[in-house]
Motif scaffolding. Structure first.
Motif, PDB file in Angstrom:
ATOM      1  N   THR A 225       0.803  -1.234   0.000  1.00  0.00           N
ATOM      2  CA  THR A 225       0.000   0.000   0.000  1.00  0.00           C
ATOM      3  C   THR A 225       0.832   1.278   0.000  1.00  0.00           C
ATOM      4  OG1 THR A 225      -0.160  -0.123   2.405  1.00  0.00           O
ATOM      5  CG2 THR A 225      -1.968  -1.099   1.133  1.00  0.00           C
ATOM      6  N   GLN A 226       2.166   1.155   0.096  1.00  0.00           N
ATOM      7  CA  GLN A 226       2.979   2.374   0.155  1.00  0.00           C
ATOM      8  C   GLN A 226       2.945   3.119  -1.171  1.00  0.00           C
ATOM      9  OE1 GLN A 226       7.200   1.838   0.716  1.00  0.00           O
ATOM     10  NE2 GLN A 226       7.211  -0.096  -0.430  1.00  0.00           N
ATOM     11  N   THR A 227       3.034   4.447  -1.073  1.00  0.00           N
ATOM     12  CA  THR A 227       2.978   5.289  -2.261  1.00  0.00           C
ATOM     13  C   THR A 227       4.334   5.324  -2.959  1.00  0.00           C
ATOM     14  OG1 THR A 227       3.593   7.282  -1.046  1.00  0.00           O
ATOM     15  CG2 THR A 227       1.225   6.723  -1.158  1.00  0.00           C
ATOM     16  N   LEU A 228       4.328   5.831  -4.204  1.00  0.00           N
ATOM     17  CA  LEU A 228       5.573   5.944  -4.960  1.00  0.00           C
ATOM     18  C   LEU A 228       6.538   6.914  -4.275  1.00  0.00           C
ATOM     19  CD1 LEU A 228       4.405   6.043  -8.698  1.00  0.00           C
ATOM     20  CD2 LEU A 228       5.532   4.176  -7.488  1.00  0.00           C
ATOM     21  N   THR A 229       5.996   7.960  -3.659  1.00  0.00           N
ATOM     22  CA  THR A 229       6.847   8.942  -2.961  1.00  0.00           C
ATOM     23  C   THR A 229       7.573   8.279  -1.802  1.00  0.00           C
ATOM     24  OG1 THR A 229       5.267  10.672  -3.546  1.00  0.00           O
ATOM     25  CG2 THR A 229       6.857  11.189  -1.818  1.00  0.00           C
ATOM     26  N   GLU A 230       6.848   7.488  -1.024  1.00  0.00           N
ATOM     27  CA  GLU A 230       7.470   6.756   0.088  1.00  0.00           C
ATOM     28  C   GLU A 230       8.534   5.804  -0.424  1.00  0.00           C
ATOM     29  OE1 GLU A 230       3.668   6.581   3.186  1.00  0.00           O
ATOM     30  OE2 GLU A 230       3.992   4.980   1.721  1.00  0.00           O
ATOM     31  N   MET A 231       8.202   5.130  -1.513  1.00  0.00           N
ATOM     32  CA  MET A 231       9.155   4.190  -2.105  1.00  0.00           C
ATOM     33  C   MET A 231      10.437   4.925  -2.544  1.00  0.00           C
ATOM     34  SD  MET A 231      10.131   1.268  -3.400  1.00  0.00           S
ATOM     35  CE  MET A 231      11.253   0.753  -4.685  1.00  0.00           C
ATOM     36  N   GLU A 232      10.273   6.061  -3.182  1.00  0.00           N
ATOM     37  CA  GLU A 232      11.432   6.821  -3.673  1.00  0.00           C
ATOM     38  C   GLU A 232      12.303   7.330  -2.522  1.00  0.00           C
ATOM     39  OE1 GLU A 232       9.562   9.720  -6.123  1.00  0.00           O
ATOM     40  OE2 GLU A 232       9.644   8.462  -7.933  1.00  0.00           O
ATOM     41  N   LEU A 233      11.671   7.731  -1.420  1.00  0.00           N
ATOM     42  CA  LEU A 233      12.427   8.183  -0.242  1.00  0.00           C
ATOM     43  C   LEU A 233      13.248   7.054   0.362  1.00  0.00           C
ATOM     44  CD1 LEU A 233       9.847  10.535   1.543  1.00  0.00           C
ATOM     45  CD2 LEU A 233      12.057  11.207   0.581  1.00  0.00           C
ATOM     46  N   LYS A 234      12.627   5.901   0.532  1.00  0.00           N
ATOM     47  CA  LYS A 234      13.337   4.736   1.074  1.00  0.00           C
ATOM     48  C   LYS A 234      14.494   4.342   0.162  1.00  0.00           C
ATOM     49  CE  LYS A 234       9.488   2.562   3.571  1.00  0.00           C
ATOM     50  NZ  LYS A 234       8.623   1.371   3.631  1.00  0.00           N
ATOM     51  N   TRP A 235      14.198   4.362  -1.129  1.00  0.00           N
ATOM     52  CA  TRP A 235      15.231   3.953  -2.086  1.00  0.00           C
ATOM     53  C   TRP A 235      16.400   4.940  -2.056  1.00  0.00           C
ATOM     54  CZ3 TRP A 235      17.560   5.752  -6.568  1.00  0.00           C
ATOM     55  CH2 TRP A 235      18.237   4.778  -7.332  1.00  0.00           C
ATOM     56  N   GLN A 236      16.120   6.249  -1.883  1.00  0.00           N
ATOM     57  CA  GLN A 236      17.172   7.262  -1.827  1.00  0.00           C
ATOM     58  C   GLN A 236      18.073   7.068  -0.607  1.00  0.00           C
ATOM     59  OE1 GLN A 236      17.602   9.484  -4.332  1.00  0.00           O
ATOM     60  NE2 GLN A 236      19.519  10.050  -3.329  1.00  0.00           N
ATOM     61  N   HIS A 237      17.464   6.772   0.560  1.00  0.00           N
ATOM     62  CA  HIS A 237      18.248   6.505   1.769  1.00  0.00           C
ATOM     63  C   HIS A 237      19.130   5.273   1.587  1.00  0.00           C
ATOM     64  CE1 HIS A 237      16.499   9.684   4.064  1.00  0.00           C
ATOM     65  NE2 HIS A 237      15.260   9.160   4.082  1.00  0.00           N
ATOM     66  N   TRP A 238      18.546   4.244   0.990  1.00  0.00           N
ATOM     67  CA  TRP A 238      19.314   3.005   0.758  1.00  0.00           C
ATOM     68  C   TRP A 238      20.448   3.267  -0.219  1.00  0.00           C
ATOM     69  CZ3 TRP A 238      19.717   0.273  -3.937  1.00  0.00           C
ATOM     70  CH2 TRP A 238      20.338  -0.971  -3.851  1.00  0.00           C
ATOM     71  N   HIS A 239      20.185   4.027  -1.245  1.00  0.00           N
ATOM     72  CA  HIS A 239      21.184   4.363  -2.261  1.00  0.00           C
ATOM     73  C   HIS A 239      22.356   5.122  -1.634  1.00  0.00           C
ATOM     74  CE1 HIS A 239      22.825   6.256  -5.970  1.00  0.00           C
ATOM     75  NE2 HIS A 239      22.361   5.151  -6.558  1.00  0.00           N
TER      76      HIS A 239
END
Length: 628
Positions: A225-239
């Motif tokens: 259910t997570q939004t694309l914005t949430e996904m992009e934030l998590k991915w940025q931190h991981w990156h």
């Protein structure tokens, strides 16, 4: 060299130039056959045609049943069914390629495997982009599944690596880890990486960090259910975390792990170094998106696809037809995909069924061809026409023509006339198809053809049956004359069951009516119903139903009734018979009279004597009855 059209859309040509190394015979040409659609003669591909036919018919029948999400789910299910049929045929063809010892057959089967594999690859991509219409985030998950299914069979390599005593020492160990990472299979990559940590304590720390990075990689799963914005934030931190470890030199002592960390960061150069493991530009595209742009939108695919192909090929080779087709799909150029596939593939099956599916997805509604039909119908017509060149697959072609509303019936009428009617069973099958579709002209044509064949084989009963079915009065008259002629020669009828059960069909022609009634006369006579038989015989002559040429036979048939102990013909009926006899003899010209032999004269004299005796008996009987 000369050409001629053969049966079933074949082009037959002959040449007087003998083949190389062939036996030379003076004046003996070599005959070559060029078929329009050779694939219909492949046993395995016939299974593809047969099984996909059922899927196609099911899709047409269910068109109006569902709407909205249910309709979309149904179309995806239909698409997967088509793909499963392609894959089943591909696997069967692969087994044939392995088992055959004939090099030529092996080459043919291997080529077909490559074609079927490409067909499934293209279909699967079209399913993702045009049928499934996956949104950003989920799109990449579908593309990952697509790559895993069609590119780089890593499982056999992993089995070989894990089967040895020290897997991490195997020459392909790091290649296997790399492929798992390139395909986004993090759990499998971590499992292999654990083998390195167990076997080499000095690299355990690096393995633990790399394992954590793989474990933490954000993935947008289906149903999440997570939004694309949430996904992009998590991915940025991981990156950023991956970047920090790389800059700190955490993996500097192990080039393999350092390379994997660079791949996780989406380093194009690091990914391209694994070019041989990916083998294709579209694998490179998906890997590049996974680690640099995981929330890619469908409309952005075209830019990444083109740059990925350019980077991967690097000017070393030009795109193959398959590359052009996939690129057109990534660019959402549906009509270009269909055009390229029509040119590249060896038959119309793929484009016909894919176009039909896309048409049901409402993606081709605005595209009409210049001659009035739409693209779906044009391709279905071409595919069905190819099926009609095969001795049994033509039956499938009928259903495809049925679902072409504009030109389907016209094509069916043209093609069904070319079907060779080798047996009555096949003719009846074709006839039933024509009758169900009110194709009256074709029904008559088939019946006439079969009637002529039956006449040539002296099967008069079958010929009469076909002519009645064709409602061909002239031909029914001709066959009735043959029946009567045979009766005159042999003294008995053939095919009594048919003649006895003509019913209303005997009204088709006067001669057929006479044949039926004349047979009825013989039946009444055989049942000793002499009075009814006499009335019928007289009616056949006085009503002019019987042909004049047959009157003498009828009068001869009356002789046993005239000689009965009981008077059968009344005086009035006897006068009618006499008049008929006189009309028959008086109607002959002088030349005909001159040609009459003694036997004919004797027959006339016997008839006159019998009629005179019967008249006398009838007058006496009728006078006696009146006197009493």
């Amino acid at each position: 060299m000369c050409f001629a059209w053969g049966p079933g859309e074949m082009l037959v040509y002959e040449t007087l130039f003998p083949k190389e190394h062939a036996e030379k015979r003076p004046g003996c040409p070599n005959i070559f056959i060029v078929r329009k659609d050779q694939d219909v003669y492949s046993q395995t591909l016939r299974k593809l045609f047969n099984e996909s036919h059922g899927i196609f018919i099911g899709l047409q029948r269910s068109e109006e049943e569902l709407a909205g999400k249910s309709r979309k789910a149904q179309l995806v299910r239909v698409s997967k069914n088509y793909r499963s049929v392609i894959r089943a045929c591909m696997e069967e063809m692969h087994q044939l390629a392995i088992s055959t010892r004939d090099p030529e057959l092996h080459c043919q089967h291997s080529t077909q495997v490559s074609i079927l594999s490409a067909m499934e690859l293209i279909w699967n991509l079209c399913e993702i982009l045009f049928v499934e219409v996956a949104p950003a985030g989920h799109l990449l998950l579908h593309l990952l599944d697509w790559v895993r299914l069609h590119v780089c069979d890593v499982d056999s390599m992993v089995r070989e690596v894990l089967s040895c005593e020290y897997p991490s020492k195997h020459k392909d160990f790091w290649n296997a880890v790399d492929i798992f990472v390139l395909q986004g299979r993090m759990d499998d990559a971590r499992h292999l990486l654990s083998k390195e940590a167990s076997a080499n304590p000095t690299s355990m720390g690096m393995c633990k960090i790399l394992d954590d990075l793989m474990k933490k990689m954000p993935i947008l799963t289906i149903g999440n259910t997570q939004t694309l914005t949430e996904m992009e934030l998590k991915w940025q931190h991981w990156h950023e975390e991956c970047q920090r470890y790389l800059q700190d030199g955490t993996f500097a002592s192990n080039p393999h792990m350092e390379s994997i960390c660079k791949i996780l960061l989406g380093d194009e150069n690091a990914i391209l170094e694994k070019k041989e493991l990916m083998t294709t530009w579209y694998h490179f595209l998906v890997t590049r998106l996974v680690y640099s742009h995981p929330t890619v939108k469908p409309v952005e695919l075209r830019f990444y696809a083109q740059s990925s192909m350019d980077l991967f090929l690097g000017g070393e080779s030009s795109p193959e037809p398959l590359d052009s087709i996939l690129m057109a799909a990534f660019e959402f150029e549906i009509h270009q995909v269909i055009k390229e596939c029509s040119i590249a593939l060896s038959n119309w099956w793929f484009v016909a069924h894919l176009t039909d599916l896309l048409d049901h997805c409402k993606l081709l509604q605005s595209h009409n061809l210049y001659f009035g039909s739409n693209m779906r119908e044009f391709l279905l017509l071409e595919y069905a026409s190819g099926l009609f060149s095969h001795h049994s697959l033509w039956q499938l072609g009928v259903d495809y023509f049925d679902h072409c509303p504009e030109y389907g019936k016209v094509y069916l009428e043209l093609h069904i006339e070319r079907i060779p009617l080798n047996t009555e069973q096949k003719a009846l099958k074709v006839l039933r198809i024509c009758e169900q579709r009110q194709m009256h002209e074709q029904v008559r044509s088939i019946c006439k053809i079969m009637a002529m064949k039956a006449v040539r084989n002296n099967r008069l009963g079958s010929a009469l049956s076909w002519s009645i079915r064709a409602k061909d009065a002239a031909f029914a008259t001709l066959i009735s004359d043959r029946f009567l002629k045979d009766y005159c020669e042999r003294g008995s009828f053939s095919d009594l069951d048919l003649i006895d059960n003509l019913g209303p069909s005997m009204l088709l022609s006067d001669r057929l009516t006479f044949l039926g009634k004349y047979r009825e006369f013989h039946r009444l006579y055989g049942e000793k119903r002499f009075s009814e038989a006499a009335k019928l015989l007289l009616m056949l002559m006085t009503a002019r139903i019987a042909p004049c040429s047959f009157w003498m036979t009828l009068l001869i048939d009356a002789l046993p009734l005239l000689e009965q102990k009981e008077v059968i013909f009344s005086a009035e009926q006897t006068y009618e018979l006499m008049r008929c006899l006189e009309d028959l003899t008086a109607g002959k010209t002088d030349n005909q009279k001159f040609q009459v032999d003694d036997f004919e004269i004797t027959k006339v004299e016997i008839l006159r004597l019998a009629l005179a005796r019967n008249l006398a008996r009838a007058i006496v009987k009728e006078g006696t009855l009146e006197g009493s």
